[in-house]
Design a protein around this motif. Structure first.
Motif, PDB file in Angstrom:
ATOM      1  N   TRP A  81       0.825  -1.200   0.000  1.00 49.83           N
ATOM      2  CA  TRP A  81       0.000   0.000   0.000  1.00 49.83           C
ATOM      3  C   TRP A  81       0.858   1.248   0.000  1.00 49.83           C
ATOM      4  CZ3 TRP A  81       1.025   2.777   4.399  1.00 49.83           C
ATOM      5  CH2 TRP A  81       1.540   2.063   5.477  1.00 49.83           C
ATOM      6  N   GLN A  82       0.294   2.317  -0.545  1.00 48.64           N
ATOM      7  CA  GLN A  82       0.950   3.629  -0.602  1.00 48.64           C
ATOM      8  C   GLN A  82      -0.102   4.701  -0.413  1.00 48.64           C
ATOM      9  OE1 GLN A  82       2.796   3.736  -4.486  1.00 48.64           O
ATOM     10  NE2 GLN A  82       4.709   2.803  -3.774  1.00 48.64           N
ATOM     11  N   VAL A  83       0.319   5.766   0.272  1.00 45.93           N
ATOM     12  CA  VAL A  83      -0.533   6.951   0.422  1.00 45.93           C
ATOM     13  C   VAL A  83       0.160   8.086  -0.322  1.00 45.93           C
ATOM     14  CG1 VAL A  83      -1.627   8.555   2.025  1.00 45.93           C
ATOM     15  CG2 VAL A  83      -1.350   6.148   2.674  1.00 45.93           C
ATOM     16  N   LEU A  84      -0.540   8.719  -1.252  1.00 43.55           N
ATOM     17  CA  LEU A  84       0.027   9.768  -2.089  1.00 43.55           C
ATOM     18  C   LEU A  84      -0.706  11.063  -1.874  1.00 43.55           C
ATOM     19  CD1 LEU A  84       0.329   7.828  -5.493  1.00 43.55           C
ATOM     20  CD2 LEU A  84       1.951   7.875  -3.596  1.00 43.55           C
ATOM     21  N   ASP A  85       0.039  12.156  -2.063  1.00 38.81           N
ATOM     22  CA  ASP A  85      -0.638  13.451  -2.063  1.00 38.81           C
ATOM     23  C   ASP A  85      -1.104  13.762  -3.474  1.00 38.81           C
ATOM     24  OD1 ASP A  85       1.607  14.088  -3.482  1.00 38.81           O
ATOM     25  OD2 ASP A  85       2.512  15.369  -1.933  1.00 38.81           O
ATOM     26  N   ARG A  86      -1.626  14.986  -3.648  1.00 37.64           N
ATOM     27  CA  ARG A  86      -2.182  15.321  -4.966  1.00 37.64           C
ATOM     28  C   ARG A  86      -1.113  15.398  -6.052  1.00 37.64           C
ATOM     29  NH1 ARG A  86      -5.068  18.219  -1.259  1.00 37.64           N
ATOM     30  NH2 ARG A  86      -7.339  17.889  -1.296  1.00 37.64           N
ATOM     31  N   ALA A  87       0.125  15.640  -5.673  1.00 37.18           N
ATOM     32  CA  ALA A  87       1.211  15.715  -6.649  1.00 37.18           C
ATOM     33  C   ALA A  87       1.773  14.347  -6.987  1.00 37.18           C
ATOM     34  CB  ALA A  87       2.324  16.615  -6.140  1.00 37.18           C
ATOM     35  N   GLY A  88       1.302  13.289  -6.323  1.00 34.86           N
ATOM     36  CA  GLY A  88       1.789  11.928  -6.585  1.00 34.86           C
ATOM     37  C   GLY A  88       2.981  11.556  -5.749  1.00 34.86           C
ATOM     38  N   THR A  89       3.307  12.342  -4.735  1.00 36.04           N
ATOM     39  CA  THR A  89       4.423  12.018  -3.852  1.00 36.04           C
ATOM     40  C   THR A  89       3.980  11.012  -2.810  1.00 36.04           C
ATOM     41  OG1 THR A  89       5.282  14.251  -4.162  1.00 36.04           O
ATOM     42  CG2 THR A  89       6.141  12.986  -2.281  1.00 36.04           C
ATOM     43  N   VAL A  90       4.842  10.033  -2.553  1.00 35.05           N
ATOM     44  CA  VAL A  90       4.518   8.982  -1.584  1.00 35.05           C
ATOM     45  C   VAL A  90       4.666   9.549  -0.185  1.00 35.05           C
ATOM     46  CG1 VAL A  90       5.113   6.683  -0.731  1.00 35.05           C
ATOM     47  CG2 VAL A  90       5.269   7.187  -3.170  1.00 35.05           C
ATOM     48  N   LEU A  91       3.600   9.562   0.624  1.00 31.81           N
ATOM     49  CA  LEU A  91       3.616  10.032   2.001  1.00 31.81           C
ATOM     50  C   LEU A  91       3.866   8.888   2.965  1.00 31.81           C
ATOM     51  CD1 LEU A  91       0.557  12.482   1.863  1.00 31.81           C
ATOM     52  CD2 LEU A  91       2.977  13.002   1.536  1.00 31.81           C
ATOM     53  N   ASP A  92       3.380   7.703   2.628  1.00 33.97           N
ATOM     54  CA  ASP A  92       3.576   6.545   3.488  1.00 33.97           C
ATOM     55  C   ASP A  92       3.389   5.292   2.628  1.00 33.97           C
ATOM     56  OD1 ASP A  92       4.078   4.995   5.652  1.00 33.97           O
ATOM     57  OD2 ASP A  92       2.201   5.422   6.729  1.00 33.97           O
ATOM     58  N   SER A  93       4.029   4.211   3.008  1.00 37.13           N
ATOM     59  CA  SER A  93       3.896   2.966   2.260  1.00 37.13           C
ATOM     60  C   SER A  93       4.207   1.797   3.158  1.00 37.13           C
ATOM     61  CB  SER A  93       4.838   2.947   1.045  1.00 37.13           C
ATOM     62  OG  SER A  93       6.194   2.979   1.474  1.00 37.13           O
ATOM     63  N   PRO A  98       6.847  -0.797  -3.370  1.00 35.69           N
ATOM     64  CA  PRO A  98       8.113  -0.071  -3.403  1.00 35.69           C
ATOM     65  C   PRO A  98       7.938   1.323  -2.819  1.00 35.69           C
ATOM     66  CG  PRO A  98       7.127  -0.102  -5.584  1.00 35.69           C
ATOM     67  CD  PRO A  98       6.254  -0.961  -4.698  1.00 35.69           C
ATOM     68  N   SER A  99       9.044   2.026  -2.671  1.00 34.65           N
ATOM     69  CA  SER A  99       9.003   3.382  -2.109  1.00 34.65           C
ATOM     70  C   SER A  99       8.573   4.420  -3.129  1.00 34.65           C
ATOM     71  CB  SER A  99      10.388   3.742  -1.555  1.00 34.65           C
ATOM     72  OG  SER A  99      11.367   3.648  -2.606  1.00 34.65           O
ATOM     73  N   THR A 100       8.680   4.105  -4.403  1.00 34.42           N
ATOM     74  CA  THR A 100       8.227   5.026  -5.448  1.00 34.42           C
ATOM     75  C   THR A 100       6.788   4.710  -5.809  1.00 34.42           C
ATOM     76  OG1 THR A 100       9.084   3.561  -7.164  1.00 34.42           O
ATOM     77  CG2 THR A 100      10.550   5.292  -6.370  1.00 34.42           C
ATOM     78  N   SER A 101       6.089   5.710  -6.393  1.00 36.57           N
ATOM     79  CA  SER A 101       4.671   5.550  -6.712  1.00 36.57           C
ATOM     80  C   SER A 101       4.472   4.412  -7.724  1.00 36.57           C
ATOM     81  CB  SER A 101       4.113   6.850  -7.282  1.00 36.57           C
ATOM     82  OG  SER A 101       2.762   6.669  -7.689  1.00 36.57           O
ATOM     83  N   LEU A 102       3.445   3.613  -7.459  1.00 32.64           N
ATOM     84  CA  LEU A 102       3.139   2.492  -8.360  1.00 32.64           C
ATOM     85  C   LEU A 102       2.519   2.948  -9.676  1.00 32.64           C
ATOM     86  CD1 LEU A 102       1.669  -0.079  -5.793  1.00 32.64           C
ATOM     87  CD2 LEU A 102       3.827  -0.277  -7.041  1.00 32.64           C
ATOM     88  N   VAL A 103       1.888   4.127  -9.684  1.00 32.91           N
ATOM     89  CA  VAL A 103       1.202   4.611 -10.878  1.00 32.91           C
ATOM     90  C   VAL A 103       1.725   5.997 -11.225  1.00 32.91           C
ATOM     91  CG1 VAL A 103      -0.873   3.269 -10.410  1.00 32.91           C
ATOM     92  CG2 VAL A 103      -0.703   5.591  -9.540  1.00 32.91           C
TER      93      VAL A 103
END
Length: 480
Positions: A81-93, A98-103
């Motif tokens: 799981w990943q939590v992203l902000d509106r800019a697509g930055t990963v806030l938590d995972s 992975p540490s980078t955004s999946l999408v």
């Protein structure tokens, strides 16, 4: 265009097998695609169920700052799981994510506010290192909330491996089935076309001059090919009969032409042997004119037989036409006025026949009766229900039953008639004209009757004298 022309030049068996193979290829491809789609749908549905359950657990744990309040509970779902902000930055995972955004950012923009979107990350072919099925959920948007999206993903390794194995098995099975279908189609095409090839070889033998040969058609089968064979055999029989008739005609014509030509040549040779006076030359020319006239008459009769009379719906007054022919005959042979007797008709009689054909019929019947019969010659026309009957009778010795049966054959003559004028074509011409008009020709003498053409129910109403009857269909009177 060139490809289509090349295909048309291929053997029929190859075209049949190719068409069968293309049809099987389309069918197998459609069936394989359907099976693949159903298996993929079932596998994706299982993953989507797992993703929905994990999302339901993790979404309430996401705080306003984008951090998950209970990492243990989120990781216990077994999904990354990943939590992203509106800019697509990963806030938590957490989890295997992975540490980078999946999408990508573009994929996030397509989710929209308060939306849910399921994506496949990583290619199916070629095999990706980290294939995921990701569920992107848009979190409620507030001014103080940093988290905008929750991404929950599960690995697709087993799902993709199963689909690749299925695709391989379907391809192998499809190719095998297509190969078997081509072999079976080729065998069936060979079996179906084998009689056609046999017919072709037999037809080649017939073209090479073989006579009396027929196609070998199996009696135990009844399909399109055997029916074609029966039709071709019937056509061959008709052609042989036609050739036999033509051959007989040529032989008979040669025989009949030989006598007058020989006489003509002999008379010329005799005339040239010595010097003759003008009177002797004129007598020789008169004799030659007789032979030339006979040749001209014979040629005219042969031409009349070779022409196919036109089929017509013309209506002709049989009484008037017969009277005109008799009057013309008497004008040319006034010495026979007492020998011909035309019985006046009691009613009008119109028949479906060309006037020229009817005139030829009456002329030939009169010539036969006068030449080979004895006076008086009686001509009678009468109406008989739906038919018109023309009778020509004479009081000669007539024909015996054997001669009656073949009297309408070309050049058929009795031995005693060989010394009389004529070539034995008169009744043949009459028969051809009557048959074309849809009528019946009857030759009757001493109780014996021979018929040709269309059979009618008209009864003979004459005595035992030699009588030739022509029965023609009556014309329907016009409404005017």
């Amino acid at each position: 265009m060139n490809a289509a022309r090349r295909v048309r030049h291929l053997p029929l068996r190859i075209r049949l097998v190719a068409g069968f193979a293309v049809a099987m290829l389309v069918l197998l491809t459609a069936a394989g695609a359907f099976v693949y789609w159903r298996v993929q749908y079932a596998l994706d549905r299982g993953l989507d169920t797992e993703l929905a359950a994990a999302t339901g657990v993790i979404a309430p744990l996401v705080g306003a700052d984008g951090q998950v309040t209970s990492t243990e509970r989120a990781t216990a779902t077994g999904a990354g799981w990943q939590v992203l902000d509106r800019a697509g930055t990963v806030l938590d995972s957490g989890g295997p994510a992975p540490s980078t955004s999946l999408v990508s950012r573009a994929a996030l923009d397509r989710v929209g506010a308060s939306g849910v979107r399921t994506l496949d990350v990583g290619s199916f072919l070629p095999v990706a290192d980290e294939p995921y099925r990701v569920r992107v959920t848009a979190l409620p948007s507030t001014g103080e909330r940093a988290a905008a999206y929750l991404l929950v993903g599960v690995r697709r390794d087993h799902r993709d491996e199963a689909l690749r194995e299925l695709l391989l098995q379907l391809s192998l099975a499809g190719l095998g089935a297509l190969l078997v279908a081509c072999v079976v189609g080729d065998v069936l095409a060979r079996l179906a076309l084998r009689p056609v090839e046999r017919y072709r070889r037999r037809a080649a033998e017939i073209s090479a001059g073989a006579s009396g040969v027929r196609l070998d058609v199996p009696a135990s089968r009844d399909d399109e090919v055997t029916r074609l064979g029966h039709t071709l055999n019937e056509m061959l029989g008709a052609l042989e009969q036609s050739l036999d008739r033509e051959r007989q005609f040529v032989n008979d014509a040669s025989h009949e032409l030989r006598t007058p030509l020989t006489l003509l040549k002999s008379r010329i040779q005799l005339t040239r042997r010595r010097t003759r006076s003008v009177e002797e030359h004129e007598r020789a020319l008169d004799e030659l004119e007789v032979d030339v006239t006979r040749l001209a008459d014979l040629a005219e009769q042969l031409l009349a037989l070779s022409r196919r009379p036109p089929e017509t719906e013309a209506s002709t007054d049989v009484v008037a036409t017969t009277r005109e022919v008799v009057d013309g005959w008497l004008a040319a042979h006034p010495e026979q006025a007492a020998d011909l007797h035309l019985v006046p008709a009691t009613a009008e009689a119109h028949a479906v026949v060309e006037a020229s054909a009817l005139g030829r019929i009456v002329t030939n019947l009169l010539a036969n009766a006068v030449t080979h019969g004895r006076p008086p010659v009686t001509i009678r026309v009468r109406r008989e229900a739906a038919h018109v009957v023309l009778e020509v009778a004479d009081h000669g010795e007539g024909m015996d039953p054997e001669l009656l049966a073949q009297a309408t054959r070309r050049f058929s003559r009795a031995p005693e008639a060989r010394s009389r004028p004529g070539a034995g074509l008169g009744l043949s011409i009459v028969e051809a004209q009557v048959a074309t008009s849809g009528g019946e020709l009857r030759l009757c003498h001493a109780g014996h009757h021979v018929s040709s053409g269309a059979v009618t129910e008209v009864l003979c109403r004459h005595d035992d004298a030699m009588t030739v009857s022509v029965i023609l269909p009556a014309a329907v009177p016009s409404a005017g």
